[in-house]
Design an enzyme around this catalytic site. Structure first.
Site, PDB file in Angstrom:
ATOM      1  N   LYS A   1       0.861  -1.191   0.000  1.00 55.14           N
ATOM      2  CA  LYS A   1       0.000   0.000   0.000  1.00 55.14           C
ATOM      3  C   LYS A   1       0.901   1.245   0.000  1.00 55.14           C
ATOM      4  O   LYS A   1       1.858   1.332   0.776  1.00 55.14           O
ATOM      5  CB  LYS A   1      -0.882  -0.038   1.253  1.00 55.14           C
ATOM      6  CG  LYS A   1      -1.656   1.231   1.536  1.00 55.14           C
ATOM      7  CD  LYS A   1      -2.888   1.359   0.665  1.00 55.14           C
ATOM      8  CE  LYS A   1      -3.577   2.700   0.901  1.00 55.14           C
ATOM      9  NZ  LYS A   1      -4.608   2.990  -0.108  1.00 55.14           N
TER      10      LYS A   1
ATOM     11  N   ASN B   1       3.569   5.857  -7.576  1.00 54.40           N
ATOM     12  CA  ASN B   1       2.124   5.998  -7.719  1.00 54.40           C
ATOM     13  C   ASN B   1       1.808   7.353  -8.313  1.00 54.40           C
ATOM     14  O   ASN B   1       1.764   8.350  -7.615  1.00 54.40           O
ATOM     15  CB  ASN B   1       1.465   5.806  -6.343  1.00 54.40           C
ATOM     16  CG  ASN B   1      -0.033   5.973  -6.382  1.00 54.40           C
ATOM     17  OD1 ASN B   1      -0.584   6.394  -7.395  1.00 54.40           O
ATOM     18  ND2 ASN B   1      -0.690   5.655  -5.280  1.00 54.40           N
TER      19      ASN B   1
ATOM     20  N   CYS C   1      -3.295   8.054  -8.119  1.00 53.88           N
ATOM     21  CA  CYS C   1      -4.404   8.287  -7.196  1.00 53.88           C
ATOM     22  C   CYS C   1      -5.225   9.493  -7.662  1.00 53.88           C
ATOM     23  O   CYS C   1      -4.717  10.616  -7.724  1.00 53.88           O
ATOM     24  CB  CYS C   1      -3.842   8.520  -5.800  1.00 53.88           C
ATOM     25  SG  CYS C   1      -5.097   8.469  -4.540  1.00 53.88           S
TER      26      CYS C   1
ATOM     27  N   LYS D   1       3.551   3.639 -12.199  1.00 58.34           N
ATOM     28  CA  LYS D   1       2.139   3.235 -12.296  1.00 58.34           C
ATOM     29  C   LYS D   1       1.317   4.369 -12.897  1.00 58.34           C
ATOM     30  O   LYS D   1       1.298   5.485 -12.386  1.00 58.34           O
ATOM     31  CB  LYS D   1       1.606   2.873 -10.908  1.00 58.34           C
ATOM     32  CG  LYS D   1       0.160   2.394 -10.933  1.00 58.34           C
ATOM     33  CD  LYS D   1      -0.235   1.769  -9.608  1.00 58.34           C
ATOM     34  CE  LYS D   1      -1.681   1.326  -9.596  1.00 58.34           C
ATOM     35  NZ  LYS D   1      -2.050   0.721  -8.308  1.00 58.34           N
TER      36      LYS D   1
HETATM   37  C1  LIG Z   1      -9.700   1.003  -1.730  1.00 58.58           C
HETATM   38  C2  LIG Z   1      -8.599   1.154  -2.719  1.00 58.58           C
HETATM   39  C3  LIG Z   1      -7.414   1.782  -2.335  1.00 58.58           C
HETATM   40  C4  LIG Z   1      -6.371   1.922  -3.233  1.00 58.58           C
HETATM   41  N1  LIG Z   1      -5.219   2.477  -2.823  1.00 58.58           N
HETATM   42  C5  LIG Z   1      -4.166   2.568  -3.697  1.00 58.58           C
HETATM   43  C6  LIG Z   1      -2.913   3.080  -3.282  1.00 58.58           C
HETATM   44  O1  LIG Z   1      -2.711   3.440  -2.132  1.00 58.58           O
HETATM   45  N2  LIG Z   1      -1.917   3.142  -4.174  1.00 58.58           N
HETATM   46  C7  LIG Z   1      -2.065   2.745  -5.479  1.00 58.58           C
HETATM   47  O2  LIG Z   1      -1.106   2.803  -6.257  1.00 58.58           O
HETATM   48  N3  LIG Z   1      -3.244   2.250  -5.896  1.00 58.58           N
HETATM   49  C8  LIG Z   1      -4.293   2.152  -5.040  1.00 58.58           C
HETATM   50  N4  LIG Z   1      -5.470   1.586  -5.462  1.00 58.58           N
HETATM   51  C9  LIG Z   1      -5.589   1.123  -6.862  1.00 58.58           C
HETATM   52  C10 LIG Z   1      -5.253  -0.366  -7.016  1.00 58.58           C
HETATM   53  O3  LIG Z   1      -3.915  -0.641  -6.701  1.00 58.58           O
HETATM   54  C11 LIG Z   1      -5.521  -0.857  -8.437  1.00 58.58           C
HETATM   55  O4  LIG Z   1      -4.723  -0.108  -9.325  1.00 58.58           O
HETATM   56  C12 LIG Z   1      -6.965  -0.710  -8.866  1.00 58.58           C
HETATM   57  O5  LIG Z   1      -7.806  -1.011  -7.777  1.00 58.58           O
HETATM   58  C13 LIG Z   1      -7.325  -1.607 -10.057  1.00 58.58           C
HETATM   59  O6  LIG Z   1      -7.263  -2.973  -9.756  1.00 58.58           O
HETATM   60  P1  LIG Z   1      -8.559  -3.873  -9.403  1.00 58.58           P
HETATM   61  O7  LIG Z   1      -9.561  -3.672 -10.479  1.00 58.58           O
HETATM   62  O8  LIG Z   1      -8.036  -5.272  -9.276  1.00 58.58           O
HETATM   63  O9  LIG Z   1      -9.084  -3.364  -8.081  1.00 58.58           O
HETATM   64  C14 LIG Z   1      -6.525   1.450  -4.558  1.00 58.58           C
HETATM   65  C15 LIG Z   1      -7.710   0.812  -4.929  1.00 58.58           C
HETATM   66  C16 LIG Z   1      -8.747   0.671  -4.037  1.00 58.58           C
HETATM   67  C17 LIG Z   1     -10.005  -0.052  -4.459  1.00 58.58           C
END
Ligand SMILES: Cc1cc2nc3c(=O)[nH]c(=O)nc-3n(C[C@H](O)[C@H](O)[C@H](O)COP(=O)(O)O)c2cc1C
Ligand SMILES: Cc1cc2nc3c(=O)[nH]c(=O)nc-3n(C[C@H](O)[C@H](O)[C@H](O)COP(=O)(O)OP(=O)(O)OC[C@H]3O[C@@H](n4cnc5c(N)ncnc54)[C@H](O)[C@@H]3O)c2cc1C
Ligand code: SF4
Lengths: 442, 425
Positions: free
Chosen positions: A45, A132, A135, A173
């Site tokens: 995270k 990252n 976001c 990313k």
């Molecule tokens: C609740 C939540 C928190 C997230 N926090 C981060 C984060 O802190 N850093 C990041 O690079 N991506 C974050 N993401 C994005 C995920 O890493 C990922 O790129 C995105 O959810 C797409 O993948 P999925 O469809 O499998 O969920 C977050 C996603 C969700 C749902």
């Protein structure tokens, strides 16, 4: 037996499945249990400066009985103190030397801040760093995340700062919230990135509560846009992955890509790999069912590889990329028509209404017997092969699209426009062309 | 044979997908706990929904080698489906039919078939090729032990082959499982009777360990006059499955007993052309051992019941059966109902089928018993060291079922493996 191991920009992993940087990879205990369940790696995270989160963080899109086809979040980066995260990362890596541990980071856009965080991450023994730039909420209001990812110059600049000091592979990313994903990707390449990952979450408002008229999720009555993720975003992710795979500059660089966005099953995983991803990240599906989903991701992918005769991931990685093309290169003479298997048809007649009201009016309802319900029948000569009826039909193998000879030599629009430019510009010329070639559009 | 083919059609791929997608994929799922063999049910169902039927089959085989039989014969309402969290408000997931979907795929594609372990040099003898014996033999072969099964009948499968009506399970399904166990290198010798052709001593001498799974015996006698004119219910069912002509079926058929076997006999009689079929039971509907869903099913088939009725004498006229003299029973207290004197009456019948259970296993010198069943300890071992037992022949308590026999065989194999090699698996 299929070998699922991968080497991603020098980062080794026993299988391509990594937890995405998100709540599932929030702490040492969680990542430890995920590794016990079989995950090949985890992107921690995102760590960085101090933050405070709000509550009611997640909205969700449910469709019919299917819960959580997508989630929408307004969560920030890790709200746990930096030293605790760093200590737990170190512990996890020490206990799991064979798994990939990558640390996602996001700090203020200053060289010193990035230098510091890179050193701290390197000290943990982690295998890589993910920047990252994605976001879409909260952090971007503070000039980080998508605020960087949406401006190629910032993207390149920060990547370069990190590369100056980092010994570890650096993954950038990308955010999908841009008009052309290729530009930030090229910028990352120019900044020296070792790899790319995509996609982060998509800008979204998930819905409004019709009783309270508040947005969902509601933070004490207020709401706003958040990041959209989960099965519903897979098609967007695949498209952006394909855009990277077909860009000549990126293709030449051979940068590995970690694909994510809506991976729920091994089938999704295989599709990302076929479009060129090397590793895969998963968040929402894990948030729905827990770490145990990795078992069928691995098992299903292995069984499929065995059936197909693929021994390693490399045997099929990117295999569908050569199939990617543009409209102008599609064969205008390729023809299919819909055929309905009357023995299977349950006479719901959804195909009829779809074709009649919204396609080409070439399905008729035939009343064979006054006491029987009428059944749908395709007038094949008039069918344009749009495939709408096939898509709405609820019965397996009832409607099939059958290839029929068009009687015309293969020809693409690009070829036609070059050979007979008038046809592309003037309806009269087009009409004559159609008559000459027996193309009747009803 | 008309009316006696498998009652439920297979699910189409689409139906299976829709049903599989209804599964909530519960954590620590109650269905898995309710299955006597503890198949990881949400896991095999999730794999159907992802199109991973190979993995789905492997998940089932991991816990239960006879998953194709169990998918058809298990009283799922009482077991897995009865525990489904969707049962209370909606419809429980059709677990049995999904399992059958996966198993049909496995057998038709040869997918995920169990494989043999590296040879250990041990050789185990198994008596009886019913579900318990086959399960034990297969699990031992998976661990690399050589296994010989001694079966007195021509075909393997035990009651799955000879006793469970084709409406629920066609013979071919049970025989395919016997073949699958044979393909694990298990020798199944048919026509070899324990107690006649081989003995406990000879088996102990020839093998590293012995597993007894010979089930139960024939239908016991009622002890009434004219008994020789009655038909044995188990033979009646057997003919309906294995004889091309089927059993002879009368016009007025009486079935004595009120367990699941009686229901099966009544079903066969009705479907093969009897004009009237009546089930006689000396107690009331409340004490019937048949499952509630079976009771409801047979009432829909048009079968009548005579409760609180006891058979007294078969009435024979010029060597032909014409009826059954019966006596009414009444409840006096909490115990067995008692005959009502002077209440005798006659029911016309040209065929009487007795379905009052099975005889207990024969006694063997040196093996202790518990209420007539073989006594075993927690490790499935009998009072003789190295001799194990499982299945119906040890089921002194509770109602016997195929899936419990499968689990017994599996547990015994693990215990034998541990005793022989010191390894736990
Ligand atoms: C609740 C939540 C928190 C997230 N926090 C981060 C984060 O802190 N850093 C990041 O690079 N991506 C974050 N993401 C994005 C995920 O890493 C990922 O790129 C995105 O959810 C797409 O993948 P999925 O469809 O499998 O969920 C977050 C996603 C969700 C749902
Ligand atoms: C009519 C009927 C219907 C049933 N329906 C169902 C159902 O729908 N669902 C369900 O779950 N259960 C059902 N059952 C119960 C289920 O069939 C049994 O619990 C199960 O078959 C027990 O398995 P087993 O291996 O212990 O015994 P069996 O299946 O009885 O197998 C024992 C085997 O040992 C062999 N054998 C016996 N003596 C010897 C010997 N001396 N030497 C060599 N071999 C020998 C037999 O020939 C047989 O092959 C039913 C039972 C009956 C009678
Ligand atoms: S999931 Fe846990 S932390 Fe989140 S609201 Fe529910 S109980 Fe609270």
């Amino acid at each position: 037996m299929a070998d699922l191991s991968i080497n991603f920009a020098g980062i080794k992993s026993p299988n391509p499945f990594w937890l995405a940087s998100a709540p599932p990879a929030n702490s040492g205990d969680q990542v430890h249990r995920a590794f016990e369940a079989g995950w090949g790696g985890a992107v921690w995270k995102t760590i960085g400066g101090p933050v405070l989160n709000v509550s009611n963080r997640y909205g969700a899109w449910h469709s019919g009985a299917q819960r959580m086809l997508a989630i929408n979040n307004i969560e920030l980066i890790s709200d746990r103190p930096l030293e605790i995260n760093l200590r737990e990362i170190r512990d996890v890596k020490r206990n799991w030397p064979g798994r990939a541990v990558i640390v996602s980071a996001m700090v203020e856009s200053k060289p010193a801040a990035w230098r510091t965080i890179v050193r701290q991450i390197e000290d943990t023994g982690a295998d890589g760093i993910e920047l990252n730039y994605g976001c879409p909420h909260g952090m971007s209001e503070r000039g980080m995340g998508a605020a960087v990812g949406q401006v190629p110059e910032y993207c390149q600049q920060i990547t370069a700062w990190v590369k100056e000091v980092s010994q570890l592979p650096v993954i950038v990313k990308l955010t999908p919230n841009v008009t052309n994903i290729v530009l930030p990707a090229r910028a990352a390449l120019a900044g020296g990135a070792d790899a790319l990952s995509l996609i982060n979450t998509v800008n979204s408002i998930i819905g409004i509560d019709l009783d309270t008229l508040e947005l969902s999720p509601s933070v004490g009555g207020k709401g706003g846009h958040g990041g959209y993720a989960g099965p519903a975003i897979k098609p967007i992710a695949l498209n952006l992955l394909a855009a990277l795979a077909t860009d000549p500059e990126l293709a030449k660089s051979n940068l590995p890509v970690s694909g994510m966005g809506g991976i729920a099953t091994w089938r999704d995983a295989a599709e990302f790999l076929l479009l060129g991803a090397t590793s895969l990240q998963v968040c929402t599906t894990v948030m729905h069912y827990g770490f145990r989903v990795v078992e069928d991701l691995i098992d299903g992918l292995s069984n499929w590889m065995n059936e197909k005769g693929f021994r390693t991931i490399a045997d099929f990685q990117g295999r569908s990329v050569p199939r990617l093309s543009d409209f102008g290169n599609f064969d205008l003479s390729f023809r299919v028509v819909a055929r309905i298997d009357q023995a299977r048809c349950i006479k719901c007649n959804l195909c009829y209404v779809a074709c009649h009201d919204t396609a080409h009016q070439c399905i008729d309802l035939i009343t064979a017997h006054p006491e029987h319900r009428p059944h749908p029948q395709v007038r094949e000569a008039d069918c344009v092969g749009c495939r709408l009826c096939y898509n709405v039909c609820p019965v397996e193998k009832c409607i099939e699209m059958v290839e029929v000879p068009s009687g015309r030599a293969p020809l693409t629009w690009a070829q036609l426009a070059q050979a007979e430019p008038a046809v592309a510009e003037d309806w009269e010329a087009m009409k004559k062309y159609r008559d000459r070639h027996g193309i009747h559009i009803h | 044979m008309n009316g006696l083919t498998e009652a439920l059609p297979p699910l189409s791929g689409h139906e299976a997908l829709v049903e599989a997608n209804r599964c909530l994929f519960c954590y620590d799922a109650p269905c898995t706990q309710a299955c006597p063999t503890h198949i990881d049910i949400p896991r095999f169902i999730k794999k159907i929904s992802t199109g991973n039927l190979t993995g789905s089959a492997r998940t089932i085989f991991d816990a239960n080698l006879l998953g194709a039989t169990c998918a058809r014969v298990c009283p799922v309402q009482e077991l897995c489906e009865g525990a489904c969290v969707l049962g209370s408000e909606h419809k429980p997931i059709a677990i049995g039919r999904l399992q059958r979907h996966t198993m049909d795929h496995a057998y038709s594609h040869g997918a995920a078939m169990p494989t043999v372990g590296a040879p250990t040099g041990f050789h185990v003898g198994v008596v009886g090729a019913g579900p318990a014996g086959l399960s034990c033999a297969g699990e031992l072969a998976r661990r690399g032990h050589a296994v010989t099964v001694y079966e007195k009948r021509d075909l393997g499968g035990g009651l799955s082959t000879y006793g469970i009506i084709a409406l629920r399970e066609p013979v071919g399904v049970a025989l395919a499982e016997v073949e699958m166990i044979r393909n694990l290198g298990v020798r199944v010798l048919s026509g070899v009777e324990f107690g006649r052709d081989v003995t406990l001593d000879s088996l102990i001498g020839d093998h590293s360990a012995v597993f007894l799974s010979l089930g139960l015996g024939r239908t016991p006698d009622l002890g009434i006059r004219g008994e020789e004119h009655l038909v044995d219910g188990l033979e009646f069912i057997e003919q309906s499955k294995t004889s091309p002509a089927g059993p002879h079926v009368g016009r007025d058929v009486l079935v004595i007993g009120a367990g699941n076997t009686a229901i099966d006999c009544a079903t066969i009689a009705k479907r093969l052309g009897a004009a009237r079929v009546t089930i006689l039971y000396r107690r009331t509907a409340n004490e019937m051992t048949a499952y509630t869903h079976e009771y409801r099913f047979i009432q829909n088939e048009g079968v009548r019941f005579e409760f609180l009725t006891q058979p007294v004498e078969a009435i024979i006229d010029e060597g032909r059966l014409t009826g059954l003299r019966c006596r009414r029973m009444q409840r006096t207290g909490r115990g067995l109902p008692e005959p009502v004197s002077g209440s005798d009456f006659t029911l016309p019948a040209d065929q009487i089928v007795k379905a009052i259970g099975q005889q207990k296993p024969p006694a063997f010198r040196g093996l202790e018993t518990d209420r007539g069943y073989l006594r075993i300890n927690d490790e499935m071992e009998t009072s003789l060291a190295g001799v194990y037992a499982g299945g119906d022949c040890v089921r002194a308590r509770g109602s016997a079922s195929t899936v419990m026999a499968v689990q017994d065989g599996k547990r015994a194999a693990a215990a034998i493996h541990k005793a022989l090699t010191g390894l736990i698996s």
